[in-house]
Design an enzyme around this catalytic site. Structure first.
Site, PDB file in Angstrom:
ATOM      1  N   SER A 279      30.759  48.939  34.797  1.00  0.00           N
ATOM      2  CA  SER A 279      31.154  50.238  35.355  1.00  0.00           C
ATOM      3  C   SER A 279      32.294  50.857  34.555  1.00  0.00           C
ATOM      4  CB  SER A 279      31.578  50.078  36.817  1.00  0.00           C
ATOM      5  OG  SER A 279      32.710  49.226  36.909  1.00  0.00           O
ATOM      6  N   GLY A 327      29.026  57.907  32.199  1.00  0.00           N
ATOM      7  CA  GLY A 327      28.977  58.179  33.631  1.00  0.00           C
ATOM      8  C   GLY A 327      29.774  57.144  34.398  1.00  0.00           C
ATOM      9  N   CYS A 334      26.727  55.336  44.306  1.00  0.00           N
ATOM     10  CA  CYS A 334      27.973  54.828  43.741  1.00  0.00           C
ATOM     11  C   CYS A 334      29.180  55.405  44.477  1.00  0.00           C
ATOM     12  CB  CYS A 334      28.052  55.185  42.259  1.00  0.00           C
ATOM     13  SG  CYS A 334      29.388  54.356  41.396  1.00  0.00           S
ATOM     14  N   ARG A 430      29.232  43.005  36.885  1.00  0.00           N
ATOM     15  CA  ARG A 430      29.350  44.356  36.338  1.00  0.00           C
ATOM     16  C   ARG A 430      30.694  44.985  36.695  1.00  0.00           C
ATOM     17  NH1 ARG A 430      27.773  49.859  37.284  1.00  0.00           N
ATOM     18  NH2 ARG A 430      26.751  50.711  35.438  1.00  0.00           N
TER      19      ARG A 430
END
Length: 515
Positions: A279, A327, A334, A430
């Site tokens: 992320s 992004g 999200c 992640r």
């Protein structure tokens, strides 16, 4: 008053040229230092002198990989496994296999894509005359085909002695029968130095399903398939690698030491590109992993991210990325911006990152915030070479998961990789939180309405993109970027009222069909 009267009468000679300038160019627009979303912006129409069918959507995914359509399916466990990846590649895009699974499971998904469509199959499944029909049954159940060459050794490189197809095996009840008793030995073959076009010509003329390719010694070196002729006819836009004409496929992985083992297995499976799935991509871990991949696997392209600022782009470009994913916190599932107070509105992020990365010929993927064809066109207009879709493709037949009904609607589950549900399964890597005792979710779990098959949905998206570029007066993705940076394509900022006006309004009820 006299000047006003002249204007009203059309006789004024003191018109100023700036009065007639429509909108802003991209540089004027983003110098205002506001954070814009796709919905905040509208593009003004250009001149049309070509048909929508003449619009080319060929674009770059990375420095070295081209796509025939600028569409990428997201590496999410409710979006992309082999079925989605196969169909995305057949339709001109590419699918990225998620890594919320074991190494073995991800490798199987990649292999299914690479085996689906081939030019010359250089690693076909081969059996020996002593194998049994039950072995053929197992192969058909696992891989979906039953046309298998037979060599004396049971391996590629052995002397070709026959071939077994469904015509040889369908009506035999005793599945312990050896293949030597049923295989076809009267074979038509191609020579090792024949081209793919020549092999296809032989397949057409002999009306066989498989064409074994042998060397001067009669040893099997490859296989060509009639099924692939049909696929070439039905899917002319399919994206394939140059060497073996197999479908392109990507895979996601993390930046931990254990991911190096995953990478090695993916390389052996034939993956074309890997995405480092984070992320927040500007980390020491990701920079080190990028260098490791480029040093040890130079034939595999690596896409870094996610990023939203030029400084993040600079960091990963210096490390050696072949592409960037842009992004942060803008996907429908999200909550990163809400929970972490970190991210950037997507239109601004795409423009800034694309402009910076263009200096180094590093393509970017606009990832997140894509809800309509218009958003895809805006992402491309702002400099993205392709767009990544999650919710747009979730709910299709090819997305993982089963349909269920709620309040009369046919739905499929869709969840963010930062949701607690996905984190429990492994997605916390992640978000750098796999060792945290307390998990902080950066996503939610939900459901989306059935969209049918991507075989119909993606062509609908492609045709819509072509018409959008036609309205802008641009006949290709490359021409679109040149026109935007050259000031030919103009932008305006939409007020809240303008956004309402530009969407469906003033109706008691309406129906909205995708296709």
């Amino acid at each position: 008053m006299e000047k006003i009267n002249k204007i009203l009468q059309g006789t004024n000679s003191e018109y100023k040229s700036e009065w007639f300038v429509d909108g802003f160019d991209c540089f004027e627009l983003f110098q205002q230092r506001h954070g814009y979303t796709y919905d905040d912006l509208i593009m003004l129409p250009g001149h049309i002198n070509f048909s929508a069918d003449d619009v080319s959507l060929k674009t770059k995914l990375t420095k070295n990989i081209s796509l025939n359509a600028p569409l990428v399916s997201s590496p999410m466990d409710t979006v992309t496994e082999h079925l989605m990846a196969i169909n995305m590649a057949l339709l001109g895009g590419i699918g990225i296999i998620h890594y919320n699974n074991t190494v073995e499971e991800q490798v199987v998904e990649v292999k299914k894509v690479k085996r689906f469509k081939n030019g010359f199959i250089t690693d076909p499944i081969v059996l020996s005359p002593t194998h049994k029909l039950s072995d053929v049954d197992m192969i058909k159940q696992k891989y979906g085909f039953s046309g298998i060459p037979i060599t004396d050794t049971g391996r590629i490189g052995g002397k070709l002695v026959g071939i077994v197809t469904s015509r040889d095996t369908d009506f035999i009840k005793d599945r312990s029968t050896t293949l030597s008793e049923v295989m076809t030995t009267d074979l038509i073959t191609g020579q090792q130095n024949c081209t793919l076009e020549e092999a296809n010509s032989i397949l057409k003329s002999c009306k066989k399903g498989k064409l074994p390719i042998v060397n001067d010694k009669g040893e099997l070196v490859a296989l060509a398939s009639r099924d692939d002729l049909v696929k070439n006819r039905d899917f002319p836009m399919a994206t394939k690698d140059h060497e073996n004409k197999k479908l392109l496929v990507g895979a996601a992985l993390g930046t931990r030491e254990t991911d190096k083992e995953r990478l090695a297995a993916l390389s052996d499976a034939g993956v074309d590109v890997v995405i480092l799935d984070s992320s927040q991509g500007d980390s020491t871990y990701q920079r080190e992993m990028i260098r490791f991949i480029k040093r040890n696997y130079p034939k595999i392209d690596v896409i870094g991210g996610n990023v939203v600022t030029t400084s993040q782009c600079e960091s990963l470009i210096q490390a050696g990325v072949d592409g960037l994913r842009v992004g942060m916190g803008v996907g429908s599932i999200c909550t990163t911006q809400e929970v972490m107070a970190c991210g950037r509105p997507q239109a601004t992020a795409v423009f800034k990152c694309a402009l910076y990365s263009s200096q180094y010929n590093v393509p970017i993927i606009a990832d997140g915030g894509i809800r309509t064809i218009g958003h895809i066109i805006k992402g491309l207009s702002l400099g993205a070479s392709s767009v990544m879709m999650g919710s747009m493709l979730a709910g299709t037949e090819e997305a993982p998961g089963d349909y269920f009904y709620k309040d009369g609607m046919r739905l499929k589950k869709y969840r963010g990789m930062g949701s607690l549900e996905a984190m429990v399964k492994g997605g916390d890597q992640r978000y750098f939180s796999e060792t945290d005792k307390i998990k902080v979710a950066q996503g939610v779990s939900g459901s989306v309405v059935d969209k049918g098959s991507v075989k119909k949905f993606v062509p609908y998206l492609i045709q819509g993109i072509k018409h959008g570029l036609q309205d802008l007066g641009c006949n290709s993705v490359t021409n679109l970027r040149e026109s935007v940076y050259g000031g030919k394509v103009r932008f305006e900022v939409r007020t809240a009222a303008a956004q309402v006006e530009g969407s469906v309004h003033s109706l008691f009820s309406y129906e909205k069909h995708f296709i």
